[in-house]
Design an enzyme around this catalytic site. Structure first.
Site, PDB file in Angstrom:
ATOM      1  CE  LYS A   5     -20.032  21.710  52.243  1.00  0.00           C
ATOM      2  NZ  LYS A   5     -20.330  21.967  53.679  1.00  0.00           N
ATOM      3  CE1 TYR A  16     -17.349  23.274  50.361  1.00  0.00           C
ATOM      4  CE2 TYR A  16     -18.432  23.039  48.234  1.00  0.00           C
ATOM      5  CZ  TYR A  16     -18.424  23.531  49.530  1.00  0.00           C
ATOM      6  OH  TYR A  16     -19.492  24.263  49.978  1.00  0.00           O
TER       7      TYR A  16
HETATM    8  N1  LIG Z   1     -22.147  30.245  50.287  1.00  0.00           N
HETATM    9  C1  LIG Z   1     -22.643  29.312  49.521  1.00  0.00           C
HETATM   10  O1  LIG Z   1     -23.251  29.572  48.469  1.00  0.00           O
HETATM   11  C2  LIG Z   1     -22.542  27.890  49.912  1.00  0.00           C
HETATM   12  C3  LIG Z   1     -22.961  26.921  48.987  1.00  0.00           C
HETATM   13  C4  LIG Z   1     -22.916  25.587  49.359  1.00  0.00           C
HETATM   14  C5  LIG Z   1     -22.494  25.242  50.631  1.00  0.00           C
HETATM   15  N2  LIG Z   1     -22.066  26.196  51.486  1.00  0.00           N
HETATM   16  C6  LIG Z   1     -21.625  25.763  52.800  1.00  0.00           C
HETATM   17  O2  LIG Z   1     -22.216  26.581  53.789  1.00  0.00           O
HETATM   18  C7  LIG Z   1     -21.370  26.654  54.945  1.00  0.00           C
HETATM   19  C8  LIG Z   1     -21.150  28.101  55.327  1.00  0.00           C
HETATM   20  O3  LIG Z   1     -20.519  28.752  54.236  1.00  0.00           O
HETATM   21  P1  LIG Z   1     -20.427  30.330  54.076  1.00  0.00           P
HETATM   22  O4  LIG Z   1     -20.646  30.602  52.649  1.00  0.00           O
HETATM   23  O5  LIG Z   1     -21.238  31.023  55.111  1.00  0.00           O
HETATM   24  O6  LIG Z   1     -18.853  30.500  54.351  1.00  0.00           O
HETATM   25  P2  LIG Z   1     -17.996  31.612  55.160  1.00  0.00           P
HETATM   26  O7  LIG Z   1     -16.617  31.453  54.673  1.00  0.00           O
HETATM   27  O8  LIG Z   1     -18.655  32.930  55.077  1.00  0.00           O
HETATM   28  O9  LIG Z   1     -18.096  31.090  56.664  1.00  0.00           O
HETATM   29  C9  LIG Z   1     -17.496  29.889  57.071  1.00  0.00           C
HETATM   30  C10 LIG Z   1     -17.092  30.031  58.521  1.00  0.00           C
HETATM   31  O10 LIG Z   1     -16.503  28.777  58.939  1.00  0.00           O
HETATM   32  C11 LIG Z   1     -15.389  29.080  59.761  1.00  0.00           C
HETATM   33  N3  LIG Z   1     -14.458  27.956  59.788  1.00  0.00           N
HETATM   34  C12 LIG Z   1     -13.628  27.545  58.801  1.00  0.00           C
HETATM   35  N4  LIG Z   1     -12.904  26.497  59.204  1.00  0.00           N
HETATM   36  C13 LIG Z   1     -13.275  26.231  60.473  1.00  0.00           C
HETATM   37  C14 LIG Z   1     -12.870  25.275  61.435  1.00  0.00           C
HETATM   38  N5  LIG Z   1     -11.915  24.372  61.153  1.00  0.00           N
HETATM   39  N6  LIG Z   1     -13.470  25.264  62.648  1.00  0.00           N
HETATM   40  C15 LIG Z   1     -14.419  26.197  62.944  1.00  0.00           C
HETATM   41  N7  LIG Z   1     -14.822  27.140  62.088  1.00  0.00           N
HETATM   42  C16 LIG Z   1     -14.267  27.160  60.857  1.00  0.00           C
HETATM   43  C17 LIG Z   1     -14.781  30.326  59.114  1.00  0.00           C
HETATM   44  O11 LIG Z   1     -13.895  31.005  59.999  1.00  0.00           O
HETATM   45  C18 LIG Z   1     -16.025  31.105  58.742  1.00  0.00           C
HETATM   46  O12 LIG Z   1     -16.422  31.976  59.792  1.00  0.00           O
HETATM   47  C19 LIG Z   1     -20.091  25.895  54.553  1.00  0.00           C
HETATM   48  O13 LIG Z   1     -20.148  24.575  55.034  1.00  0.00           O
HETATM   49  C20 LIG Z   1     -20.133  25.901  53.039  1.00  0.00           C
HETATM   50  O14 LIG Z   1     -19.404  24.834  52.483  1.00  0.00           O
HETATM   51  C21 LIG Z   1     -22.073  27.504  51.147  1.00  0.00           C
END
Ligand SMILES: NC(=O)c1ccc[n+]([C@@H]2O[C@H](COP(=O)([O-])OP(=O)(O)OC[C@H]3O[C@@H](n4cnc5c(N)ncnc54)[C@H](O)[C@@H]3O)[C@@H](O)[C@H]2O)c1
Length: 244
Positions: free
Chosen positions: A157, A153
């Protein structure tokens, strides 16, 4: 939400929008007048959520080029434009690196870095033609600082940061900005992190809490707005200070 943006006449693609941060971004853009196309691998949920917010829900996998091409072709055909692209879709396959399988490595790179690349490549011809575009990618603390158990990851990223800066340089001449946010919010993705690790994350956050996903969306909407036209190649932490 008290923040006001004007996306009237704009079309937007938000990936990974069935829940979490992506759903809140799509909701704010739709409330602000954009025609939003929400993409997610969870086809049933994306259609249901999209209907609720007056957007279009499309089932699709960002790691598959034909799915990506079908989305951009549809948005172009139905709206004549692609103004905003938010590359948010993501997965975790956490394990210490000596236990990571090839699939753990490949799947995470293919969704995060690969999906972001595929969607940018697919949208750029339309954005270049209209000489306007706003691309917002989603990176992470792990990409900025590294993180135990997340070699795949963190690599993906960190790759998104390099991709964001390179695309920003390549596309500036065409009126296209490319930026990234680094969020930190309480979502399903974080719910999969063990409680002990969650507690450590909160303790390491100067704000001493996690954000609601709705607190992340305004930063994305700002970078996606016409008014942010002189900001490109920036990586904006929206993380309560954890990356300081
Ligand atoms: N939540 C955090 O604190 C956090 C921190 C750093 C980065 N992020 C990043 O933020 C973004 C959103 O994360 P989140 O926390 O809302 O996650 P989440 O798991 O709630 O949502 C992610 C969504 O992406 C969809 N998804 C997964 N693989 C996919 C694919 N191949 N094609 C299309 N859709 C796909 C999933 O079905 C899900 O609906 C991600 O890129 C994550 O890495 C989140």
């Amino acid at each position: 939400m008290s923040v006001r943006f004007d996306f009237a006449g704009r079309s937007a693609i938000v990936t990974g929008a069935a829940q979490g941060i992506g759903l809140q971004i799509a909701t704010l853009l739709a409330q602000s007048g954009a025609q939003v196309f929400m993409v997610d691998v969870d086809e049933e949920r994306i259609k249901q959520e999209a209907t609720e917010i007056g957007a279009v829900g499309v089932g699709g996998d960002v790691s598959k080029t034909p799915d990506v091409e079908a989305v951009t072709e549809r948005v172009r055909a139905e709206t004549g434009r692609i103004d905003v692209l938010v590359n948010n879709a993501g997965i975790l396959r956490d394990r210490v690196l000596w236990k990571l399988s090839d699939d753990d490595w490949q799947d995470v790179l293919s969704v995060h870095a690969g999906g972001t690349f595929r969607f940018i490549r697919s949208c750029v011809p339309v954005m270049r033609e209209q000489r306007y575009g706003r691309i917002v990618n989603v990176t992470s603390y792990s990409g900025l600082r590294g993180n135990m158990g997340q070699a795949n990851y963190a690599t993906a990223k960190a790759g998104i940061i390099g991709l964001t800066k390179t695309a920003a340089k390549e596309l500036a001449a065409f009126g296209i900005t490319v930026n990234a946010i680094s969020p930190h919010a309480d979502t399903r993705m974080l719910a999969s992190v063990p409680q002990e690790k969650r507690d450590q994350l909160i303790a390491a956050t100067p704000m001493q809490r996690l954000a609601s996903p709705s607190e992340i969306a305004p930063a994305v909407a700002f970078l996606a707005s016409e008014d942010a036209g002189f900001i490109t190649g920036a990586i904006l932490p929206v993380d309560g200070g954890i990356s300081i």
